[in-house]
Motif scaffolding. Structure first.
Motif, PDB file in Angstrom:
ATOM      1  N   LEU A  54       0.872  -1.162   0.000  1.00 28.99           N
ATOM      2  CA  LEU A  54       0.000   0.000   0.000  1.00 28.99           C
ATOM      3  C   LEU A  54       0.915   1.220   0.000  1.00 28.99           C
ATOM      4  O   LEU A  54       1.773   1.345   0.877  1.00 28.99           O
ATOM      5  CB  LEU A  54      -0.910   0.004   1.226  1.00 28.99           C
ATOM      6  CG  LEU A  54      -1.839   1.205   1.463  1.00 28.99           C
ATOM      7  CD1 LEU A  54      -3.060   0.761   2.266  1.00 28.99           C
ATOM      8  CD2 LEU A  54      -1.120   2.343   2.213  1.00 28.99           C
ATOM      9  N   CYS A  55       0.762   2.101  -0.985  1.00 26.75           N
ATOM     10  CA  CYS A  55       1.645   3.264  -1.079  1.00 26.75           C
ATOM     11  C   CYS A  55       0.830   4.543  -1.301  1.00 26.75           C
ATOM     12  O   CYS A  55      -0.171   4.544  -2.023  1.00 26.75           O
ATOM     13  CB  CYS A  55       2.640   3.097  -2.225  1.00 26.75           C
ATOM     14  SG  CYS A  55       3.918   1.853  -1.916  1.00 26.75           S
ATOM     15  N   TYR A  56       1.302   5.618  -0.672  1.00 30.08           N
ATOM     16  CA  TYR A  56       0.668   6.925  -0.791  1.00 30.08           C
ATOM     17  C   TYR A  56       1.533   7.828  -1.655  1.00 30.08           C
ATOM     18  O   TYR A  56       2.737   7.951  -1.438  1.00 30.08           O
ATOM     19  CB  TYR A  56       0.495   7.541   0.598  1.00 30.08           C
ATOM     20  CG  TYR A  56       0.006   8.968   0.581  1.00 30.08           C
ATOM     21  CD1 TYR A  56      -1.303   9.268   0.211  1.00 30.08           C
ATOM     22  CD2 TYR A  56       0.856  10.012   0.934  1.00 30.08           C
ATOM     23  CE1 TYR A  56      -1.752  10.580   0.194  1.00 30.08           C
ATOM     24  CE2 TYR A  56       0.412  11.330   0.928  1.00 30.08           C
ATOM     25  CZ  TYR A  56      -0.891  11.600   0.554  1.00 30.08           C
ATOM     26  OH  TYR A  56      -1.338  12.902   0.533  1.00 30.08           O
ATOM     27  N   TYR A 115      -3.038  10.078  -4.314  1.00 23.84           N
ATOM     28  CA  TYR A 115      -3.622   8.765  -4.555  1.00 23.84           C
ATOM     29  C   TYR A 115      -2.960   7.697  -3.673  1.00 23.84           C
ATOM     30  O   TYR A 115      -1.776   7.785  -3.348  1.00 23.84           O
ATOM     31  CB  TYR A 115      -3.465   8.363  -6.018  1.00 23.84           C
ATOM     32  CG  TYR A 115      -4.295   9.177  -6.984  1.00 23.84           C
ATOM     33  CD1 TYR A 115      -5.418   9.889  -6.560  1.00 23.84           C
ATOM     34  CD2 TYR A 115      -3.956   9.231  -8.331  1.00 23.84           C
ATOM     35  CE1 TYR A 115      -6.170  10.631  -7.445  1.00 23.84           C
ATOM     36  CE2 TYR A 115      -4.702   9.976  -9.233  1.00 23.84           C
ATOM     37  CZ  TYR A 115      -5.805  10.675  -8.773  1.00 23.84           C
ATOM     38  OH  TYR A 115      -6.548  11.414  -9.667  1.00 23.84           O
ATOM     39  N   VAL A 116      -3.740   6.690  -3.342  1.00 24.05           N
ATOM     40  CA  VAL A 116      -3.229   5.518  -2.631  1.00 24.05           C
ATOM     41  C   VAL A 116      -3.340   4.315  -3.565  1.00 24.05           C
ATOM     42  O   VAL A 116      -4.408   4.059  -4.135  1.00 24.05           O
ATOM     43  CB  VAL A 116      -4.016   5.245  -1.337  1.00 24.05           C
ATOM     44  CG1 VAL A 116      -3.528   3.959  -0.677  1.00 24.05           C
ATOM     45  CG2 VAL A 116      -3.870   6.410  -0.367  1.00 24.05           C
ATOM     46  N   THR A 117      -2.264   3.596  -3.757  1.00 19.64           N
ATOM     47  CA  THR A 117      -2.265   2.424  -4.632  1.00 19.64           C
ATOM     48  C   THR A 117      -2.117   1.155  -3.794  1.00 19.64           C
ATOM     49  O   THR A 117      -1.390   1.133  -2.796  1.00 19.64           O
ATOM     50  CB  THR A 117      -1.116   2.488  -5.653  1.00 19.64           C
ATOM     51  OG1 THR A 117       0.135   2.590  -4.962  1.00 19.64           O
ATOM     52  CG2 THR A 117      -1.286   3.682  -6.565  1.00 19.64           C
ATOM     53  N   GLY A 122      -6.622  -1.116   4.075  1.00 25.61           N
ATOM     54  CA  GLY A 122      -6.497   0.318   3.811  1.00 25.61           C
ATOM     55  C   GLY A 122      -7.308   1.180   4.743  1.00 25.61           C
ATOM     56  O   GLY A 122      -6.993   2.357   4.946  1.00 25.61           O
ATOM     57  N   ASN A 154      -2.147   3.706   7.614  1.00 24.18           N
ATOM     58  CA  ASN A 154      -1.792   5.019   7.088  1.00 24.18           C
ATOM     59  C   ASN A 154      -0.286   5.117   7.021  1.00 24.18           C
ATOM     60  O   ASN A 154       0.411   4.143   7.304  1.00 24.18           O
ATOM     61  CB  ASN A 154      -2.410   6.146   7.936  1.00 24.18           C
ATOM     62  CG  ASN A 154      -2.044   6.016   9.406  1.00 24.18           C
ATOM     63  OD1 ASN A 154      -0.865   5.891   9.739  1.00 24.18           O
ATOM     64  ND2 ASN A 154      -3.044   6.057  10.282  1.00 24.18           N
ATOM     65  N   THR A 198       6.122   6.266   3.161  1.00 27.96           N
ATOM     66  CA  THR A 198       4.892   6.377   2.379  1.00 27.96           C
ATOM     67  C   THR A 198       4.337   5.035   1.915  1.00 27.96           C
ATOM     68  O   THR A 198       3.349   5.005   1.194  1.00 27.96           O
ATOM     69  CB  THR A 198       5.132   7.260   1.136  1.00 27.96           C
ATOM     70  OG1 THR A 198       6.172   6.675   0.340  1.00 27.96           O
ATOM     71  CG2 THR A 198       5.532   8.670   1.543  1.00 27.96           C
ATOM     72  N   CYS A 199       4.971   3.933   2.283  1.00 27.21           N
ATOM     73  CA  CYS A 199       4.511   2.621   1.829  1.00 27.21           C
ATOM     74  C   CYS A 199       4.449   1.623   2.981  1.00 27.21           C
ATOM     75  O   CYS A 199       5.233   1.696   3.931  1.00 27.21           O
ATOM     76  CB  CYS A 199       5.442   2.057   0.760  1.00 27.21           C
ATOM     77  SG  CYS A 199       5.298   2.839  -0.859  1.00 27.21           S
TER      78      CYS A 199
END
Length: 266
Positions: free
Chosen positions: A109-111, A117-119, A203, A207, A213-214
């Motif tokens: 999960l990355c921001y 966007y969050v992928t 998700g 956070n 960020t991941c």
């Protein structure tokens, strides 16, 4: 003394007959289980011994057949055929140990700070049409990140198990070098060996911190994993190291033990 020796011999005779019968059965099995002449025994730098084989009619059965093709780095490697899922890259196979190693599927999960966007990426593996099992004693479920919750589901939702893990929120000051103890990194044991698993990061719970960020979740060989704080502070560090680790698989020939497979190729 003569009568005692006769008594011992009388007891041993049935056992000797049983051993001979077992040996005869193993010889018969050995005669049936021979690799075919002309079959490929190497794919890239990975040796492929019988009962496994590369291509059709080269393994003991279709379930033991592997593919030899280029991986995402352009190198030839053997692959386990995926059952409706992606093929799984094989790092090594040992007939003597009854083990194999495959490249780690990774969930993430990355921001993206630029667009907000969050992928998500979730990883799964299906070994139901193969002789392989994910080892529950040699692998560990690992979660990397700041306030990241992830879980692994084993053997499906109806008859399987789920293990979860929370990598707690952290600051740079709270990180402990080489320690996967809950802050920034957590680990969970696998309760059962499995044919099917998938890993997902929640998700709604997870956070990211100001410097990380991941979040990542991976199933990997417990004896070889070493946590590094760079996984939290340096983008790409975790992905670079995880390439060199593997998921450990057990395998069997039908209902027979792996030791018999060793006898068959000796």
């Amino acid at each position: 003394m003569a009568s005692l020796s006769f008594f011992k011999l009388a007891l041993l005779t049935p056992l000797l007959l049983l051993v001979l019968a077992s040996s005869t059965s193993s010889v018969a099995q050995l005669a049936r289980l021979q690799p075919k002449i002309g079959c490929q025994t190497q794919c890239g730098d990975v040796k492929v011994d019988y009962p496994f084989g590369i291509g059709k009619r080269c393994g003991r059965s279709e379930h033991f057949q592997l593919l030899c093709k280029r991986n995402d780095r352009g190198r030839f490697k053997p692959f386990i055929r995926g059952n409706k899922l992606d093929d799984l890259e094989v790092s090594s196979i040992s007939v003597t140990e009854g083990l194999a190693r495959i490249k780690n599927p990774v969930s993430s999960l990355c921001y993206n700070r630029t667009n907000g966007y969050v992928t998500f990426e979730f990883a799964e593996a299906d070994l139901t049409q193969t002789p392989f099992w994910v080892s529950n004693t040699r692998n560990m479920f690992i979660v990397i990140g700041s306030n990241v919750f992830a879980y692994i589901s084993l053997n499906g939702t109806k008859s399987g198990y789920t293990a979860g893990c929370v990598a707690q929120k952290l600051s740079k000051e709270s990180m402990v070098k080489s320690s996967c103890s809950g802050i920034g990194c957590c680990e969970a044991t696998i309760p059962i060996r499995s044919k099917l698993y998938f890993m997902l990061i929640d998700g709604s719970f997870s956070n990211v911190s100001s410097f990380n960020t991941c979040g990542h979740a991976v199933l990997t060989e417990v004896d070889r994993f070493r946590f590094s704080t760079s996984y939290l502070t340096t983008p790409g560090s975790f992905e670079k190291d995880i390439v060199n680790l593997s998921v450990v698989l057990d395998w069997t020939i039908g209902n027979e033990k792996c030791e018999l497979a060793h006898v068959m190729v000796s």
